[in-house]
Scaffold this active site. Structure first.
Site, short mmCIF file in Angstrom:
data_model
loop_
_atom_site.label_atom_id
_atom_site.label_comp_id
_atom_site.label_asym_id
_atom_site.label_seq_id
_atom_site.Cartn_x
_atom_site.Cartn_y
_atom_site.Cartn_z
N SER A 239 47.41 42.94 59.77
CA SER A 239 46.89 43.52 58.54
C SER A 239 48.05 43.67 57.56
O SER A 239 49.20 43.89 57.98
CB SER A 239 46.27 44.89 58.81
N TYR B 165 47.60 53.82 62.14
CA TYR B 165 47.03 52.47 62.07
C TYR B 165 48.01 51.50 61.43
O TYR B 165 48.24 50.40 61.95
CB TYR B 165 45.73 52.49 61.27
#
Length: 247
Positions: free
Chosen positions: A146, A159
């Site tokens: 990501s 995260y």
């Protein structure tokens, strides 16, 4: 379109979102696909049905990627059912929605859970699949990272850090598994998946601020994953797909 006929693939988290799109894209190119799920059994089985209806070959296989024993059983079962493994797509991932500056909310349980799935889970899958991928002669692993791993921004601080670790894991695995297995990473920005359920207005606002003024689709990420699988001179790279957000 790349021809993957005769190849077999294992896609973790393959029944929903990006994983579903990847499973379908691989099957459309001729690969037999093992669609992994942990809790989304109905979605995984629906993905398998769609692949079979299109004339492809697929199975659903359950495993919690954060549990090494289950991962080893999954890899062995997938290889046996499909006649080997040539491709692993490490897509399974989770998050927690915590304001980035709320450090107190980033408790041990959050860190442990996210790293168990997002980082250790990808390592477990790569380790379990590696013997089968080596036998194929042209094994390939694609991890789904990501842009949060590069920008530090995301649904939560743990995260974002976990995705940074995924990018590092990609480079380390690429060195550890060369020359038999290539390892790359697709790093998307915002992707239009069920993650945005209830946040559609926020998604539209974000799209308006991106250079390309659009949110990436799961199908576009799947195309990137397939491309990375096919590039025989690429390994250890993290490739961004984000509508220009981080340029």
């Amino acid at each position: 379109m790349m021809n993957l006929k005769g190849k077999s693939a294992l896609v973790t988290g393959g029944g929903t979102g990006i994983g579903r799109a990847v499973s379908l894209a691989l099957a459309d190119r001729g690969a037999a696909v093992a669609v992994n799920y942990s809790r989304s059994r109905a979605e995984a089985e629906e993905t398998v049905r769609e692949i079979v209806e299109r004339g492809g070959r697929a199975i659903a296989v359950r495993a919690d990627v954060s549990i090494d024993a289950e991962v080893r059983e999954m890899a062995a079962a997938a290889a046996e059912a499909l006649g080997g493994l040539d491709i692993l797509v490490n897509n399974a991932s989770i998050t927690r929605h915590i304001a980035l500056d709320d450090l107190e909310a980033a408790e041990d349980e959050v860190w442990d859970t996210l790293f168990a799935v997002n980082v250790k889970g990808m390592f477990y899958c790569a380790r379990a699949a590696a013997p089968f991928l080596k036998r194929s002669g042209q094994g390939a692993i694609v991890n789904v990272g990501s842009i949060a791993g590069s920008t530090g921004l995301g649904s939560s601080l743990p995260y974002a850090v976990s995705k940074s670790a995924v990018h590092g894991l990609t480079r380390s695995l690429a060195r550890a598994l060369a020359p038999d297995i290539r390892v790359s990473c697709a790093a998307p920005g915002a992707v239009e998946t069920r993650w945005w359920a209830g946040r559609e207005e926020r998604m539209r606002q974000l799209a308006g601020h991106l250079p390309l003024q659009r949110i990436t689709t799961p199908e576009e990420v799947a195309e990137l994953v397939v491309t990375l699988i096919g590039l025989e001179s690429m390994t250890g790279q993290v490739v961004t797909l984000d509508g220009g957000q981080t340029m």
